[in-house]
Design an enzyme around this catalytic site. Structure first.
Site, PDB file in Angstrom:
ATOM      1  N   ASP A   8     -25.222   1.411  -4.528  1.00  0.00           N
ATOM      2  CA  ASP A   8     -23.707   1.018  -3.932  1.00  0.00           C
ATOM      3  C   ASP A   8     -23.428  -0.169  -4.838  1.00  0.00           C
ATOM      4  O   ASP A   8     -23.881  -0.664  -5.648  1.00  0.00           O
ATOM      5  CB  ASP A   8     -23.798   0.675  -2.395  1.00  0.00           C
ATOM      6  CG  ASP A   8     -24.824  -0.589  -2.297  1.00  0.00           C
ATOM      7  OD1 ASP A   8     -25.411  -1.366  -2.894  1.00  0.00           O
ATOM      8  OD2 ASP A   8     -24.772  -0.822  -1.057  1.00  0.00           O
ATOM      9  N   CYS A  65     -29.643  -0.695  -3.320  1.00  0.00           N
ATOM     10  CA  CYS A  65     -28.657  -1.362  -2.493  1.00  0.00           C
ATOM     11  C   CYS A  65     -29.034  -2.688  -2.470  1.00  0.00           C
ATOM     12  O   CYS A  65     -29.913  -3.582  -3.279  1.00  0.00           O
ATOM     13  CB  CYS A  65     -28.341  -0.765  -0.990  1.00  0.00           C
ATOM     14  SG  CYS A  65     -29.850  -0.748   0.032  1.00  0.00           S
ATOM     15  N   GLY A  68     -32.246  -2.828  -0.172  1.00  0.00           N
ATOM     16  CA  GLY A  68     -33.019  -1.503  -0.249  1.00  0.00           C
ATOM     17  C   GLY A  68     -33.289  -0.664   1.064  1.00  0.00           C
ATOM     18  O   GLY A  68     -33.684   0.355   0.921  1.00  0.00           O
ATOM     19  N   VAL A  69     -32.883  -1.319   1.924  1.00  0.00           N
ATOM     20  CA  VAL A  69     -33.196  -0.893   3.472  1.00  0.00           C
ATOM     21  C   VAL A  69     -32.326   0.363   3.641  1.00  0.00           C
ATOM     22  O   VAL A  69     -32.802   1.439   3.986  1.00  0.00           O
ATOM     23  CB  VAL A  69     -33.054  -1.796   4.496  1.00  0.00           C
ATOM     24  CG1 VAL A  69     -33.420  -1.367   5.915  1.00  0.00           C
ATOM     25  CG2 VAL A  69     -34.192  -2.918   4.201  1.00  0.00           C
ATOM     26  N   GLY A  70     -30.989   0.035   3.610  1.00  0.00           N
ATOM     27  CA  GLY A  70     -30.007   1.324   3.942  1.00  0.00           C
ATOM     28  C   GLY A  70     -30.089   2.295   3.087  1.00  0.00           C
ATOM     29  O   GLY A  70     -30.092   3.636   3.904  1.00  0.00           O
ATOM     30  N   HIS A  98     -50.526   8.535  -2.954  1.00  0.00           N
ATOM     31  CA  HIS A  98     -51.285   9.164  -1.615  1.00  0.00           C
ATOM     32  C   HIS A  98     -50.233  10.016  -0.880  1.00  0.00           C
ATOM     33  O   HIS A  98     -50.523  10.626  -0.011  1.00  0.00           O
ATOM     34  CB  HIS A  98     -51.519   7.779  -0.882  1.00  0.00           C
ATOM     35  CG  HIS A  98     -52.917   7.212  -1.517  1.00  0.00           C
ATOM     36  ND1 HIS A  98     -53.643   6.485  -0.749  1.00  0.00           N
ATOM     37  CD2 HIS A  98     -53.293   7.114  -2.573  1.00  0.00           C
ATOM     38  CE1 HIS A  98     -54.406   5.958  -1.532  1.00  0.00           C
ATOM     39  NE2 HIS A  98     -54.333   6.438  -2.773  1.00  0.00           N
ATOM     40  N   ARG A 109     -30.886  -7.678  -4.262  1.00  0.00           N
ATOM     41  CA  ARG A 109     -30.629  -9.136  -3.992  1.00  0.00           C
ATOM     42  C   ARG A 109     -32.028  -9.652  -3.430  1.00  0.00           C
ATOM     43  O   ARG A 109     -32.113 -10.738  -3.102  1.00  0.00           O
ATOM     44  CB  ARG A 109     -29.736  -9.107  -2.510  1.00  0.00           C
ATOM     45  CG  ARG A 109     -28.370  -8.729  -2.955  1.00  0.00           C
ATOM     46  CD  ARG A 109     -27.357  -8.846  -1.717  1.00  0.00           C
ATOM     47  NE  ARG A 109     -26.218  -8.169  -1.995  1.00  0.00           N
ATOM     48  CZ  ARG A 109     -25.459  -7.315  -1.239  1.00  0.00           C
ATOM     49  NH1 ARG A 109     -25.481  -7.295  -0.021  1.00  0.00           N
ATOM     50  NH2 ARG A 109     -24.004  -6.846  -1.630  1.00  0.00           N
ATOM     51  N   ARG A 137     -57.531  14.504   1.638  1.00  0.00           N
ATOM     52  CA  ARG A 137     -57.056  13.863   2.755  1.00  0.00           C
ATOM     53  C   ARG A 137     -55.330  13.527   2.497  1.00  0.00           C
ATOM     54  O   ARG A 137     -54.580  13.210   3.592  1.00  0.00           O
ATOM     55  CB  ARG A 137     -57.932  12.726   2.826  1.00  0.00           C
ATOM     56  CG  ARG A 137     -57.926  11.605   1.770  1.00  0.00           C
ATOM     57  CD  ARG A 137     -58.942  10.389   1.994  1.00  0.00           C
ATOM     58  NE  ARG A 137     -58.970   9.422   0.907  1.00  0.00           N
ATOM     59  CZ  ARG A 137     -59.267   9.435  -0.403  1.00  0.00           C
ATOM     60  NH1 ARG A 137     -59.786  10.725  -0.725  1.00  0.00           N
ATOM     61  NH2 ARG A 137     -59.117   8.656  -1.136  1.00  0.00           N
ATOM     62  N   ARG A 141     -52.341  14.502   5.134  1.00  0.00           N
ATOM     63  CA  ARG A 141     -51.690  13.489   6.069  1.00  0.00           C
ATOM     64  C   ARG A 141     -50.155  13.671   5.397  1.00  0.00           C
ATOM     65  O   ARG A 141     -49.370  13.621   6.411  1.00  0.00           O
ATOM     66  CB  ARG A 141     -51.985  12.066   5.300  1.00  0.00           C
ATOM     67  CG  ARG A 141     -53.134  11.717   5.955  1.00  0.00           C
ATOM     68  CD  ARG A 141     -53.739  10.409   5.180  1.00  0.00           C
ATOM     69  NE  ARG A 141     -55.303  10.350   5.595  1.00  0.00           N
ATOM     70  CZ  ARG A 141     -56.110   9.691   4.784  1.00  0.00           C
ATOM     71  NH1 ARG A 141     -55.735   8.984   3.462  1.00  0.00           N
ATOM     72  NH2 ARG A 141     -57.556   9.330   5.170  1.00  0.00           N
TER      73      ARG A 141
HETATM   74  C1  RB5 Z   1     -23.931  -4.018   1.301  1.00  0.00           C
HETATM   75  O1  RB5 Z   1     -23.141  -5.456   1.564  1.00  0.00           O
HETATM   76  C2  RB5 Z   1     -25.244  -4.067   1.859  1.00  0.00           C
HETATM   77  O2  RB5 Z   1     -25.196  -4.013   3.000  1.00  0.00           O
HETATM   78  C3  RB5 Z   1     -26.054  -2.984   1.304  1.00  0.00           C
HETATM   79  O3  RB5 Z   1     -26.124  -2.933  -0.146  1.00  0.00           O
HETATM   80  C4  RB5 Z   1     -27.559  -2.853   1.448  1.00  0.00           C
HETATM   81  O4  RB5 Z   1     -28.052  -4.162   1.495  1.00  0.00           O
HETATM   82  C5  RB5 Z   1     -27.527  -2.184   2.740  1.00  0.00           C
HETATM   83  O5  RB5 Z   1     -29.003  -2.218   3.097  1.00  0.00           O
END
Ligand code: RB5
Length: 152
Positions: A8, A65, A68-70, A98, A109, A137, A141
């Protein structure tokens, strides 16, 4: 190896940096954007990269992103996509060896460019061990993960 990559607006600059690096390394790349700093929605790019893996147009994927979570959450909703958010080199290789990770997620960020390049190196050099005799193994999994996936 063919690599699908997407980001993004938060991950755009790091994506460009990694594309330059991976091009120099000789990888075949499919860039799904985004291609500017204008605000976009990360699930759209997670879907494009995930589909490229599902359709076997790419062997592995990289998504970026801000955190990285989204992108990681979005990609893991897709069948056959095993995405990991890895900001250390051990996880970036062990996740493949694994757990059959086929998509690396990064938070632009959170980490710098040099670490991102090292993470990508570790991810792309690693091979899944579950189809080797000593990896029974791991396969057991991963098959349990796939059973959860199939239950919906
Ligand atoms: C965008 O501002 C931000 O929310 C997106 O890049 C990301 O961090 C979501 O996980």
């Amino acid at each position: 190896m063919r690599i699908a990559i997407g980001a993004d607006h938060g991950g755009y600059a790091l994506k460009e940096n990694l594309l330059e690096y991976l091009r120099e390394e000789g990888f075949e790349l499919i860039d799904f954007g985004t291609n500017s700093l204008s605000s976009v929605d990360y699930p759209d790019f997670a879907k494009l990269v995930g589909q490229a893996i599902q359709e076997k147009k790419a062997d592995r994927g990289i998504l970026i992103c801000g955190s990285g979570v989204g992108v990681c959450i979005a990609a893991n909703k897709m069948k056959g996509i095993y995405a990991g958010l890895c900001h250390d080199c051990y996880s970036a290789s062990q996740g493949v060896e694994h757990d059959g990770m086929n998509l690396l997620c990064l938070g632009s960020r959170v980490i710098g460019e040099e670490l991102a390049r090292s993470l990508v190196d570790n991810f792309l050099k690693a091979e899944y061990l579950g189809d080797q005799p000593q990896g029974e193994r791991f396969a057991r999994r991963v098959n349990k993960v796939k059973a959860i996936e199939n239950e919906g």
